[in-house]
Design an enzyme around this catalytic site. Structure first.
Site, PDB file in Angstrom:
ATOM      1  N   LYS B  80       0.129   4.796   9.927  1.00  0.00           N
ATOM      2  CA  LYS B  80       0.573   5.880   9.030  1.00  0.00           C
ATOM      3  C   LYS B  80       1.125   7.042   9.853  1.00  0.00           C
ATOM      4  O   LYS B  80       0.580   7.382  10.900  1.00  0.00           O
ATOM      5  CB  LYS B  80      -0.619   6.327   8.179  1.00  0.00           C
ATOM      6  CG  LYS B  80      -0.269   7.230   6.997  1.00  0.00           C
ATOM      7  CD  LYS B  80      -1.525   7.531   6.171  1.00  0.00           C
ATOM      8  CE  LYS B  80      -1.239   8.382   4.952  1.00  0.00           C
ATOM      9  NZ  LYS B  80      -2.473   8.665   4.171  1.00  0.00           N
ATOM     10  N   SER B 155      -1.731   8.759  -0.933  1.00  0.00           N
ATOM     11  CA  SER B 155      -0.582   9.047  -0.111  1.00  0.00           C
ATOM     12  C   SER B 155      -0.131   7.883   0.765  1.00  0.00           C
ATOM     13  O   SER B 155       1.010   7.836   1.194  1.00  0.00           O
ATOM     14  CB  SER B 155      -0.888  10.243   0.793  1.00  0.00           C
ATOM     15  OG  SER B 155      -1.890   9.902   1.735  1.00  0.00           O
ATOM     16  N   SER B 179      -6.445   8.086  -0.695  1.00  0.00           N
ATOM     17  CA  SER B 179      -5.129   7.731  -0.151  1.00  0.00           C
ATOM     18  C   SER B 179      -5.062   6.377   0.547  1.00  0.00           C
ATOM     19  O   SER B 179      -3.967   5.887   0.844  1.00  0.00           O
ATOM     20  CB  SER B 179      -4.644   8.807   0.822  1.00  0.00           C
ATOM     21  OG  SER B 179      -4.227   9.940   0.113  1.00  0.00           O
TER      22      SER B 179
END
Lengths: 99, 501
Positions: B80, B155, B179
């Site tokens: 990420k 997210s 997330s």
């Protein structure tokens, strides 16, 4: 009802160092009013009871490491992401207003 | 499409060890897959095939030389884009950090490199991880591989979609209020938020420091366990890092046994507001666990009703402070207004241009929650509710070893559907937020498809702090029961993506 007004949004944005447009002030006033009304609900949970605060989920106190010198960023590395630098320092605009 | 990309990471690791496949070959087939599908899915913000292949070639050389390697050496992984990497831009999905190359690696990335896993690229996210859909990424949304008109969750929608579209066997995510778990739920993948402090946050660009935790994303439970075992462990660079080891998650995932375990169903996280298809699959899984010898009990967590409210005070408060570092001085964007502006005006202009709408909303909200007139009524009250939520969990874990709920109330919604309605967006995380407030571990595993739309549904497992192994034990056992019934993995129900040039 919440007390979120356009002037308050402008003031908070100023404190947050965010320049906002009139259009943003209008939109954020509306959205933040709804959000603030909704999150004020936390007080319902506390009616008539007294509980301590939790700021950290798994509390730890006095966290230290051995006092040993370890490599850290070089001056060049520390400045590598700066928008402007010179003479080994961050270069910024004037700190004080002319007045 | 190479069949290799569909395999579980645990199988790929065996192929690597026994020399049936090289890391270069494995890395290349995943890069080829990205070239074919990522124009549509948009999982990645950045890829450097040369860097990934060089790391893979290095591992192949060392293996050929007979060097003793980490068990996962050679397995490609995606990371990420809110974890710092010295050889790739790290943007956290924000214009304010566009093109920033950090001068240090996050601890998680350092461990990945030391173990010899080639990094395929940096995955998309809502700006500074604020969002549930990736629609707040400054670089455009990722799309759900099951239906490209829908969100892949957020997210960490880049990490969920990259795994669900077979562009990477495993990925790293971060979870502040769901997330990792919400994206896993809507893409038919597995994601785990470890106990707070189990994985180092050093080099994770902070959203809310008391809630953030890094964790694995994969297509099956054992694969997540292998990644958690790799990235977990004490780090002196993070003062909230747990000093003790939580044991082997992979061993727990291999037990495949739930006999005698007490599994608590959370009364408040079902029924009203939950899509019928979500509830149907949830009830079926409860029955499966019971058939396998688990004891099902009902638990009540009455203060969960206030969890979202507390979260949307604590998170913005912490974020408004954490994001003060983006000041146009040390890194990232600088926008200078006309004339001879002071540094304060440069900061304000930079933050106006560099931050997107959700980040601005939350910074302003956090500033409000912390301001002198409202502190007690908002932030102070939220911290007390946090205690009540911890107490709810403590009471529930007296009756149950593991708690379960649907991961999210609905399946993936359409891109654009909730963009201008922040409160509706926040409701997606109703089941995932309590774990972050309490610091406990939470996992989402695939739980079948909803009857009404045929889209993936997730089941959430929760355990007491430090008992992450229970999630892997129950998660893997339930996954095995599902796969025995379905005759294949959940991800094998996903439609084929159109492949380009």
């Amino acid at each position: 009802m919440s007390e979120i007004t356009p002037d308050l949004v402008r003031h908070l944005a100023g404190l947050s160092r965010i320049l906002v447009t009139d259009e943003e002030v209008e939109r954020f006033t509306e959205q933040l009013s709804l959000i603030v009304d909704s999150v004020a609900k936390v007080n319902e949970a506390l009616a008539g009871i007294d509980v301590p605060s939790t700021s950290h989920p798994i509390p730890m106190a006095n966290v230290f490491r051995e006092d040993i010198v370890e490599p850290s960023l070089t001056q060049e590395q520390a400045l590598s992401g700066a928008p402007d630098s010179g003479e080994g320092r961050f270069r910024v605009a004037a700190i004080l207003d002319e007045e | 499409m190479s069949e290799l990309i569909r395999k579980n990471a645990s199988e790929l690791v065996e192929l690597l060890k026994t020399g049936q496949v090289s890391s270069v070959e494995l890395t290349q087939v995943h890069l080829d897959r990205s070239a074919a599908v990522d124009q549509d899915v948009h999982s990645y913000l950045y890829q450097s095939p040369e860097t990934a292949l060089a790391a893979a070639a290095d591992i192949d050389r060392r293996r050929a030389a007979g060097e003793k390697l980490h068990d996962l050496a050679g397995l490609p992984i995606a990371v990420k884009d809110n974890l710092t990497t010295t050889d790739a831009p790290t943007t956290s999905g924000s214009k304010i950090l566009e093109g920033w190359i950090p001068p240090y690696d996050s601890t998680v990335v350092k461990r990945i490199r030391e173990a010899g896993l080639p990094i395929l690229g940096k995955t998309n996210l809502d700006e500074f991880a604020m969002g549930s859909s990736t629609e707040f990424s400054a670089f455009g949304p990722s799309r759900n591989p099951w239906d490209l008109t829908r969100i892949p969750g957020g997210s960490g929608g880049g990490s969920s979609s990259v795994v669900a579209s077979f562009q990477a066997p495993v990925a790293i995510g971060s979870d502040t209020g769901g997330s990792i778990r919400f994206p896993a739920s809507v893409t038919g993948t597995v994601g785990n938020k470890p106990t707070y402090g189990a994985v180092s946050r050093y080099g994770l660009i902070a959203l809310a420091s008391s809630l953030d935790q890094v964790g694995p994303v994969s297509r099956n439970v054992l694969d997540s366990a292998l990644i958690q075992d790799l990235i977990a462990g004490h780090d002196p660079h993070d003062s909230t890092s747990l000093p003790e080891s939580l044991g082997s998650m992979a061993d727990a995932a291999r037990k495949l046994d739930v006999k005698g375990m007490r599994i608590g169903v959370i009364k408040e996280l079902m029924g009203e507001g939950f899509q019928p298809g979500v509830m149907n699959r949830f009830k079926e899984s409860i029955a499966l666990l019971e058939q396998a010898g688990a004891e099902i009990v009902e638990v009540s967590c009455p203060n969960f009703e206030y969890a979202i409210a507390a979260y949307y005070l604590i998170l913005p408060a912490e974020a408004s402070s954490n994001l003060a570092k983006f000041d146009s001085v040390r890194f990232g964007l600088r926008v200078a207004p006309e004339g001879n502006p002071t540094i304060e005006r440069v900061m304000a202009a930079t933050r106006e241009a560099g931050f997107g709408p959700e980040v601005k909303r939350r910074i302003i909200l956090g500033t409000y929650a912390l301001s002198s007139g409202s502190y007690e009524h908002f932030y102070g009250a939220a911290l007390k509710v946090r205690t009540l939520i911890q107490r709810d969990f403590a009471a529930a874990f007296e009756k149950a070893d593991v708690l379960i709920s649907p991961t999210a109330p609905t399946t993936a919604f359409k891109i654009g559907e909730k963009l201008e309605d922040p409160l509706a967006m926040y409701l997606n995380d109703i089941a995932t937020i309590p774990a972050n407030l309490a610091g406990i571990p939470g996992m989402s595993i695939p739980n079948g498809l909803a009857d009404e739309d045929g889209l993936p549904v997730g089941l959430q497992l929760l355990a007491p702090a430090r008992a992450d192994a229970r999630l892997y034990q129950v998660g893997a056992a339930l996954e095995k029961m599902h796969e025995d019934i379905w005759g294949k993995r959940m991800i094998d129900f996903a439609p084929e993506l159109e492949v380009r040039g």
